[in-house]
Design a protein around this motif. Structure first.
Motif: not given
Length: 73
Positions: A57-73
């Protein structure tokens, strides 16, 4: 006088010699957005660790974070 600007990139140097001294707001806003997003995910991670959630669950959380960061950039 040129030695003062020696450390600047070419683009920043051109801005300085034209008299544009302000920092671009867009880059500051993006930096703040990224910092806020990462802090939010750190808080969620801390709550998941306190709740003794599965490591996946924690790994999936950080994967979601990376996805969100990619959307911001």
């Amino acid at each position: 006088k040129l030695n003062e600007f020696k450390h600047l990139s070419y683009y920043d140097y051109q801005r300085k010699i034209r008299g544009i001294w302000k920092i671009k707001k867009r880059s500051i806003n993006k930096t703040n957005e990224i910092s806020v997003l990462i802090e939010r995910y750190k808080d969620i991670e801390a709550k998941l660790i306190d709740a003794k959630c599965d490591r996946n669950n924690i790994i999936n959380l950080w994967f979601d974070c990376l996805t969100d960061l990619n959307n911001i950039i």
